[in-house]
Design a protein around this motif. Sequence first.
Motif, short mmCIF file in Angstrom:
data_model
loop_
_atom_site.label_atom_id
_atom_site.label_comp_id
_atom_site.label_asym_id
_atom_site.label_seq_id
_atom_site.Cartn_x
_atom_site.Cartn_y
_atom_site.Cartn_z
N ILE A 212 0.86 -1.19 0.00
CA ILE A 212 0.00 0.00 0.00
C ILE A 212 0.89 1.24 0.00
O ILE A 212 0.64 2.20 -0.74
CB ILE A 212 -0.94 -0.01 1.23
N GLU B 161 11.49 0.17 8.66
CA GLU B 161 12.60 -0.71 8.27
C GLU B 161 13.71 0.06 7.54
O GLU B 161 13.50 1.19 7.10
CB GLU B 161 12.08 -1.83 7.34
N GLU C 254 -1.38 -13.54 0.87
CA GLU C 254 -2.30 -12.38 0.77
C GLU C 254 -2.17 -11.71 -0.59
O GLU C 254 -1.86 -10.52 -0.69
CB GLU C 254 -1.96 -11.35 1.86
P1 NAD Z 1 2.46 -4.90 4.00
O1 NAD Z 1 2.60 -6.05 4.93
O2 NAD Z 1 2.83 -5.08 2.57
O3 NAD Z 1 3.34 -3.71 4.52
C1 NAD Z 1 3.23 -3.24 5.82
C2 NAD Z 1 4.35 -2.27 6.03
O4 NAD Z 1 3.98 -1.49 7.14
C3 NAD Z 1 5.70 -2.83 6.43
O5 NAD Z 1 6.51 -3.07 5.36
C4 NAD Z 1 6.27 -1.70 7.25
O6 NAD Z 1 7.03 -0.86 6.43
C5 NAD Z 1 5.13 -0.91 7.67
N1 NAD Z 1 4.88 -0.71 9.09
C6 NAD Z 1 4.54 -1.60 10.02
N2 NAD Z 1 4.27 -0.96 11.17
C7 NAD Z 1 4.44 0.36 10.94
C8 NAD Z 1 4.29 1.53 11.70
N3 NAD Z 1 3.90 1.48 12.98
N4 NAD Z 1 4.53 2.73 11.12
C9 NAD Z 1 4.92 2.78 9.83
N5 NAD Z 1 5.04 1.72 9.07
C10 NAD Z 1 4.82 0.53 9.61
O7 NAD Z 1 0.94 -4.40 4.15
P2 NAD Z 1 0.14 -3.27 3.37
O8 NAD Z 1 1.02 -2.56 2.43
O9 NAD Z 1 -0.59 -2.52 4.40
O10 NAD Z 1 -0.90 -4.11 2.51
C11 NAD Z 1 -2.08 -4.62 3.11
C12 NAD Z 1 -2.55 -5.86 2.39
O11 NAD Z 1 -2.90 -5.56 1.07
C13 NAD Z 1 -1.55 -6.98 2.35
O12 NAD Z 1 -2.25 -8.19 2.46
C14 NAD Z 1 -0.99 -6.87 0.95
O13 NAD Z 1 -0.53 -8.11 0.46
C15 NAD Z 1 -2.19 -6.40 0.18
N6 NAD Z 1 -1.81 -5.61 -1.01
C16 NAD Z 1 -1.11 -6.25 -1.99
C17 NAD Z 1 -0.74 -5.55 -3.11
C18 NAD Z 1 0.03 -6.27 -4.19
O14 NAD Z 1 0.20 -7.47 -4.10
N7 NAD Z 1 0.49 -5.56 -5.22
C19 NAD Z 1 -1.05 -4.21 -3.25
C20 NAD Z 1 -1.75 -3.58 -2.21
C21 NAD Z 1 -2.13 -4.30 -1.09
#
Ligand code: NAD
Length: 434
Positions: free
Chosen positions: A174, A195, A313
């Motif tokens: 996202i 990170e 996911e």
């Molecule tokens: P993600 O797991 O990809 O990323 C989460 C990110 O949040 C981590 O990389 C880290 O950088 C960050 N993080 C964690 N805690 C934090 C904090 N307290 N403050 C700031 N950053 C923090 O999850 P997402 O990007 O939220 O995506 C949500 C869901 O949607 C997931 O299941 C993902 O697979 C899906 N999604 C997938 C795609 C794709 O496949 N192209 C695109 C959009 C969403």
Amino acid sequence: MAEKSFKYIILGGGVSAGYAAKEFASQGVKPGELAVISKEAVAPYERPALSKGYLFPEGAARLPGFHCCVGSGGEKLLPESYKQKGIELILSTEIVKADLAAKSLVSAAGDVFKYETLIIATGSTVLRLTDFGVKGADSKNILYLREIDDADKVVEAIQAKKGGKAVVVGGGYIGLELSAALRINNFDVTMVFPEPWCMPRLFTADIAAFYETYYTNKGVKIIKGTVASGFTAHPNGEVNEVQLKDGRSLEADIVIVGVGAKPLTALFKGQVEEDKGGIKTDAFFKTSVPDVYAVGDVATFPLKMYGDMRRVEHVDHSRKSAEQAVKAIKAAEGGGAVEEYDYLPFFYSRSFDLSWQFYGDNVGDSVLFGDSNPSNPKPRFGAYWVQDGKVVGAFMEGGSGDENKALAKVAKARPAAESLDDLTKEGISFAAKI
Ligand code: NAD
Ligand code: FDA
């Protein structure tokens, strides 16, 4: 309070639900046998569009353009298509109670839905900063993105705060896709994540370095190694400033938060076996409860190639797991069986003019190949992951259709690799030989 009975219920109205419905329809269901129950107000759609085309400043994607199953080149199921196929589409209906022993679901309005076979396709929900007690995280214009209603709020905020300042919290899918979308909409964008590099779930430091420089060249500011620790708001309740844990603060008209998702399993807690945070299934997506299946983001299933239980996911798996479950259900009814699910993980993303694909497992050592100079107008590079002397994962930015097929083949075949140096030199031609 109404009570309705169906032979099959698909609980959820997302990607898996759409693909399960398509598979039921192609196998043949009698009118009134199948219901899809969704808390969303619209028929199942291809969720990936929400963080990409839906946010374009011009020519944006809108429903009915991206209903399932156009994402895989399949038939587009419009709301009326469900009716024509004898499927009852029950929208704007949240199930708040599930009794798997009694084979019954209860909606927020108190309606009862009985089934013989249930497919759980409830997907994931976003993690919220309010869940972690971040001060001011409930201010207006701090937005999340999961469903079309969320995307509409993002579009509304983009229009209301034209050319303003946006802070994107999170450096995952996202984070990267929304930073690009906001930049394309002329926002002054700052990404913040804890990170040392973006998308640490998949990217190596080398891969991430390309995307971070590319984004920086596009004008996105990146702040790493810290998190949002609080927000302040204007008197009207709209967010105004983001405080970072490292002491800095950033002005913001909009904040987008993408700090991960969690599978929606709460309805079934204590009723079904779980594993790794998801609902445990076999290779046919059958759960520990008879006649109950789980697909898509909620399922923890045997990933045959790696001899491991995994939860995935991503959209490709949500489509294929849904099809597999329906095929297994229908085959069992005829006294037959289908082959075990033998999934090759496939993830992709698109942002700005970029587009990457990944197949396999990102474990072991990794090497880059190709031209990863972010200043080149058409960057085209890749990476392999090598474990125990075998190539187990393959990634490419800017690959052609044939090159992406080669990535899939190499990740599936897991050939031996002589040396990391040779892989770097051979690049995509190594995969193309498989
Ligand atoms: P993600 O797991 O990809 O990323 C989460 C990110 O949040 C981590 O990389 C880290 O950088 C960050 N993080 C964690 N805690 C934090 C904090 N307290 N403050 C700031 N950053 C923090 O999850 P997402 O990007 O939220 O995506 C949500 C869901 O949607 C997931 O299941 C993902 O697979 C899906 N999604 C997938 C795609 C794709 O496949 N192209 C695109 C959009 C969403
Ligand atoms: P999904 O979330 O699609 O559907 C779940 C459905 O269940 C929703 O309709 C929800 O409202 C409903 N529901 C939940 N609880 C309910 C209840 N109690 N009662 C009634 N209904 C209920 N992947 C990828 O590979 N490439 C990509 O580019 C993207 N892009 C992307 C963008 C965005 C914005 C998101 C949020 C996600 C992606 N993904 C992705 C991930 C992909 O979309 C995701 O893995 C699938 O949508 C999962 O499909 P499911 O059907 O399991 O859940």
